[in-house]
Design a protein around this motif. Sequence first.
Motif, PDB file in Angstrom:
ATOM      1  N   GLY A  52       0.785  -1.093   0.003  1.00 47.77           N
ATOM      2  CA  GLY A  52      -0.058   0.149   0.016  1.00 47.77           C
ATOM      3  C   GLY A  52       0.818   1.266  -0.074  1.00 47.77           C
ATOM      4  N   TRP A  53       1.843   1.030   0.651  1.00 42.04           N
ATOM      5  CA  TRP A  53       2.763   2.456   0.888  1.00 42.04           C
ATOM      6  C   TRP A  53       3.341   2.360  -0.705  1.00 42.04           C
ATOM      7  CZ3 TRP A  53       8.474   2.819   0.139  1.00 42.04           C
ATOM      8  CH2 TRP A  53       8.636   4.035   0.365  1.00 42.04           C
ATOM      9  N   ILE A  54       3.847   1.451  -1.353  1.00 41.88           N
ATOM     10  CA  ILE A  54       4.511   1.780  -2.634  1.00 41.88           C
ATOM     11  C   ILE A  54       3.220   2.126  -3.496  1.00 41.88           C
ATOM     12  CG2 ILE A  54       5.323   0.287  -4.542  1.00 41.88           C
ATOM     13  CD1 ILE A  54       7.022  -1.175  -2.559  1.00 41.88           C
ATOM     14  N   ALA A  55       1.928   1.574  -3.510  1.00 40.37           N
ATOM     15  CA  ALA A  55       1.191   2.236  -4.283  1.00 40.37           C
ATOM     16  C   ALA A  55       0.900   3.702  -4.029  1.00 40.37           C
ATOM     17  CB  ALA A  55      -0.194   1.486  -4.016  1.00 40.37           C
ATOM     18  N   ARG A  56       0.802   4.093  -3.028  1.00 39.94           N
ATOM     19  CA  ARG A  56       0.690   5.542  -2.828  1.00 39.94           C
ATOM     20  C   ARG A  56       1.772   6.307  -3.093  1.00 39.94           C
ATOM     21  NH1 ARG A  56      -1.544   3.013   1.507  1.00 39.94           N
ATOM     22  NH2 ARG A  56       0.160   3.357   2.930  1.00 39.94           N
ATOM     23  N   LYS A  57       3.015   5.960  -2.911  1.00 39.64           N
ATOM     24  CA  LYS A  57       4.228   6.421  -3.477  1.00 39.64           C
ATOM     25  C   LYS A  57       4.576   6.675  -4.615  1.00 39.64           C
ATOM     26  CE  LYS A  57       5.786   7.835   0.448  1.00 39.64           C
ATOM     27  NZ  LYS A  57       5.850   9.389   0.897  1.00 39.64           N
ATOM     28  N   THR A  58       3.908   5.513  -5.498  1.00 41.29           N
ATOM     29  CA  THR A  58       4.198   5.694  -7.020  1.00 41.29           C
ATOM     30  C   THR A  58       2.822   6.221  -7.821  1.00 41.29           C
ATOM     31  OG1 THR A  58       3.533   3.218  -7.207  1.00 41.29           O
ATOM     32  CG2 THR A  58       5.688   3.582  -6.975  1.00 41.29           C
ATOM     33  N   ASN A  59       1.816   6.434  -6.969  1.00 39.47           N
ATOM     34  CA  ASN A  59       0.714   6.923  -7.366  1.00 39.47           C
ATOM     35  C   ASN A  59      -0.089   5.821  -8.300  1.00 39.47           C
ATOM     36  OD1 ASN A  59      -1.437   8.960  -7.629  1.00 39.47           O
ATOM     37  ND2 ASN A  59      -0.515   9.727  -9.793  1.00 39.47           N
ATOM     38  N   HIS A 123      -9.478   0.017   6.877  1.00 38.32           N
ATOM     39  CA  HIS A 123      -8.162  -0.125   7.230  1.00 38.32           C
ATOM     40  C   HIS A 123      -7.719   0.943   8.173  1.00 38.32           C
ATOM     41  CE1 HIS A 123      -7.238  -2.817   3.907  1.00 38.32           C
ATOM     42  NE2 HIS A 123      -8.185  -2.021   3.169  1.00 38.32           N
ATOM     43  N   SER A 124      -8.626   0.878   9.291  1.00 35.36           N
ATOM     44  CA  SER A 124      -8.433   1.839  10.559  1.00 35.36           C
ATOM     45  C   SER A 124      -7.050   1.231  11.268  1.00 35.36           C
ATOM     46  CB  SER A 124      -9.523   1.746  11.360  1.00 35.36           C
ATOM     47  OG  SER A 124      -9.532   0.484  12.148  1.00 35.36           O
ATOM     48  N   CYS A 125      -6.686   2.375  11.998  1.00 34.95           N
ATOM     49  CA  CYS A 125      -5.330   2.346  12.820  1.00 34.95           C
ATOM     50  C   CYS A 125      -5.431   1.053  13.753  1.00 34.95           C
ATOM     51  CB  CYS A 125      -5.197   3.580  13.522  1.00 34.95           C
ATOM     52  SG  CYS A 125      -3.671   3.587  14.594  1.00 34.95           S
ATOM     53  N   ILE A 126      -6.520   0.669  14.332  1.00 33.36           N
ATOM     54  CA  ILE A 126      -6.812  -0.104  15.152  1.00 33.36           C
ATOM     55  C   ILE A 126      -6.797  -1.421  14.507  1.00 33.36           C
ATOM     56  CG2 ILE A 126      -9.367  -0.249  15.389  1.00 33.36           C
ATOM     57  CD1 ILE A 126      -6.966  -0.574  18.390  1.00 33.36           C
ATOM     58  N   ASN A 127      -7.482  -1.739  13.443  1.00 33.00           N
ATOM     59  CA  ASN A 127      -7.318  -2.909  12.480  1.00 33.00           C
ATOM     60  C   ASN A 127      -5.891  -3.204  12.226  1.00 33.00           C
ATOM     61  OD1 ASN A 127      -9.936  -4.124  12.389  1.00 33.00           O
ATOM     62  ND2 ASN A 127     -10.587  -2.644  10.717  1.00 33.00           N
ATOM     63  N   ALA A 160     -11.850  -3.097  17.422  1.00 36.64           N
ATOM     64  CA  ALA A 160     -11.864  -3.007  15.956  1.00 36.64           C
ATOM     65  C   ALA A 160     -13.048  -3.624  15.240  1.00 36.64           C
ATOM     66  CB  ALA A 160     -10.433  -3.781  15.381  1.00 36.64           C
ATOM     67  N   ALA A 161     -13.604  -4.486  15.489  1.00 38.40           N
ATOM     68  CA  ALA A 161     -14.686  -4.968  14.818  1.00 38.40           C
ATOM     69  C   ALA A 161     -15.807  -4.013  15.324  1.00 38.40           C
ATOM     70  CB  ALA A 161     -15.010  -6.438  15.320  1.00 38.40           C
ATOM     71  N   ILE A 162     -16.242  -3.849  16.257  1.00 36.59           N
ATOM     72  CA  ILE A 162     -16.885  -2.784  16.865  1.00 36.59           C
ATOM     73  C   ILE A 162     -17.077  -1.587  16.088  1.00 36.59           C
ATOM     74  CG2 ILE A 162     -18.144  -1.768  18.803  1.00 36.59           C
ATOM     75  CD1 ILE A 162     -17.459  -4.195  20.417  1.00 36.59           C
ATOM     76  N   GLN A 163     -15.784  -1.037  16.115  1.00 33.31           N
ATOM     77  CA  GLN A 163     -15.523   0.279  15.565  1.00 33.31           C
ATOM     78  C   GLN A 163     -15.974   0.395  14.095  1.00 33.31           C
ATOM     79  OE1 GLN A 163     -11.511   1.647  15.043  1.00 33.31           O
ATOM     80  NE2 GLN A 163     -11.930   3.564  16.093  1.00 33.31           N
ATOM     81  N   TRP A 167     -18.349   2.483  12.031  1.00 31.51           N
ATOM     82  CA  TRP A 167     -18.172   3.427  10.892  1.00 31.51           C
ATOM     83  C   TRP A 167     -18.794   3.183   9.709  1.00 31.51           C
ATOM     84  CZ3 TRP A 167     -12.206   4.036  11.696  1.00 31.51           C
ATOM     85  CH2 TRP A 167     -11.836   4.785  12.704  1.00 31.51           C
ATOM     86  N   ILE A 168     -18.905   1.736   9.420  1.00 27.42           N
ATOM     87  CA  ILE A 168     -19.467   1.245   8.390  1.00 27.42           C
ATOM     88  C   ILE A 168     -21.221   1.782   8.462  1.00 27.42           C
ATOM     89  CG2 ILE A 168     -20.708  -0.622   7.042  1.00 27.42           C
ATOM     90  CD1 ILE A 168     -18.104  -2.179   7.748  1.00 27.42           C
ATOM     91  N   ARG A 169     -21.752   1.641   9.421  1.00 30.61           N
ATOM     92  CA  ARG A 169     -23.499   2.017   9.585  1.00 30.61           C
ATOM     93  C   ARG A 169     -23.364   3.681   9.834  1.00 30.61           C
ATOM     94  NH1 ARG A 169     -22.978  -2.987  11.077  1.00 30.61           N
ATOM     95  NH2 ARG A 169     -22.263  -2.702  13.467  1.00 30.61           N
ATOM     96  N   THR A 170     -22.086   4.319  10.199  1.00 29.96           N
ATOM     97  CA  THR A 170     -22.499   5.749  10.223  1.00 29.96           C
ATOM     98  C   THR A 170     -21.765   6.528   8.823  1.00 29.96           C
ATOM     99  OG1 THR A 170     -20.568   5.916  11.375  1.00 29.96           O
ATOM    100  CG2 THR A 170     -22.737   6.048  12.514  1.00 29.96           C
ATOM    101  N   LYS A 171     -21.503   5.497   7.852  1.00 25.89           N
ATOM    102  CA  LYS A 171     -20.802   6.015   6.583  1.00 25.89           C
ATOM    103  C   LYS A 171     -19.307   6.710   6.969  1.00 25.89           C
ATOM    104  CE  LYS A 171     -24.894   5.797   3.846  1.00 25.89           C
ATOM    105  NZ  LYS A 171     -25.687   6.623   3.027  1.00 25.89           N
ATOM    106  N   LYS A 172     -18.560   6.311   7.934  1.00 24.09           N
ATOM    107  CA  LYS A 172     -17.477   7.184   8.184  1.00 24.09           C
ATOM    108  C   LYS A 172     -16.260   6.219   7.597  1.00 24.09           C
ATOM    109  CE  LYS A 172     -18.669   9.679  12.266  1.00 24.09           C
ATOM    110  NZ  LYS A 172     -18.594   9.869  13.650  1.00 24.09           N
ATOM    111  N   ILE A 173     -16.249   5.859   6.304  1.00 18.78           N
ATOM    112  CA  ILE A 173     -15.384   5.037   5.806  1.00 18.78           C
ATOM    113  C   ILE A 173     -14.140   5.572   5.532  1.00 18.78           C
ATOM    114  CG2 ILE A 173     -15.143   3.563   3.777  1.00 18.78           C
ATOM    115  CD1 ILE A 173     -17.713   2.891   5.690  1.00 18.78           C
ATOM    116  N   ILE A 174     -13.269   5.211   5.991  1.00 17.73           N
ATOM    117  CA  ILE A 174     -11.736   5.647   5.743  1.00 17.73           C
ATOM    118  C   ILE A 174     -10.696   4.689   5.021  1.00 17.73           C
ATOM    119  CG2 ILE A 174     -11.584   7.053   7.728  1.00 17.73           C
ATOM    120  CD1 ILE A 174     -10.040   4.708   9.339  1.00 17.73           C
TER     121      ILE A 174
END
Length: 174
Positions: A52-59, A123-127, A160-163, A167-174
């Motif tokens: 993922g890091w490489i995908a972001r760095k290489t656009n 892909h939250s921090c806690i996950n 993490a699962a509860i969070q 987020w899914i149900r409140t549409k706070k998708i990150i």
Amino acid sequence: MKNKTEPSIINLANIITISRILCSLGLLIYPPFSAAFYSLYIIAGISDMIDGWIARKTNTVSEFGAKLDTFADLVFVIVCLFKLLPILNIPTWIYYWIGIIATIKIINIISGYIVQKQFVAIHSCINKICGLLLFILPLTISFIDLKYSSIIICIIATFAAIQEGHWIRTKKII
């Protein structure tokens, strides 16, 4: 995540992700906790950290790459469970706890599809912390009692699962 011009599916990040799938399948050949098993296991884990890091760095971030990453994670987890669960002495109550976490995750997948009209992976921090701890777990079995490390991981995975569901149900998708 869709751009007007989607990057090519053949890029360094996706090749690294595919290497995780191949390493995961390679784990099926070797006995658990052997040098070859640990080598493939660590390579697969590192590939998960850098693709993922490489995908972001290489656009080259793409919807395909994100789905490939999720699929590679799933293959890695299933293979590891298949290889390790039969030989680990896991207390029964931990299996029940894992079952509860899995149930919450399945509900999240279903509700994510209902709410977002697509399969959603958070892909939250806690996950990510939970994933890191799960990855480290087989590397620590020889010096940390599994029941103690399992408690810590299950607490974090439950949160993490509860969070994730919230987020899914409140549409706070990150």
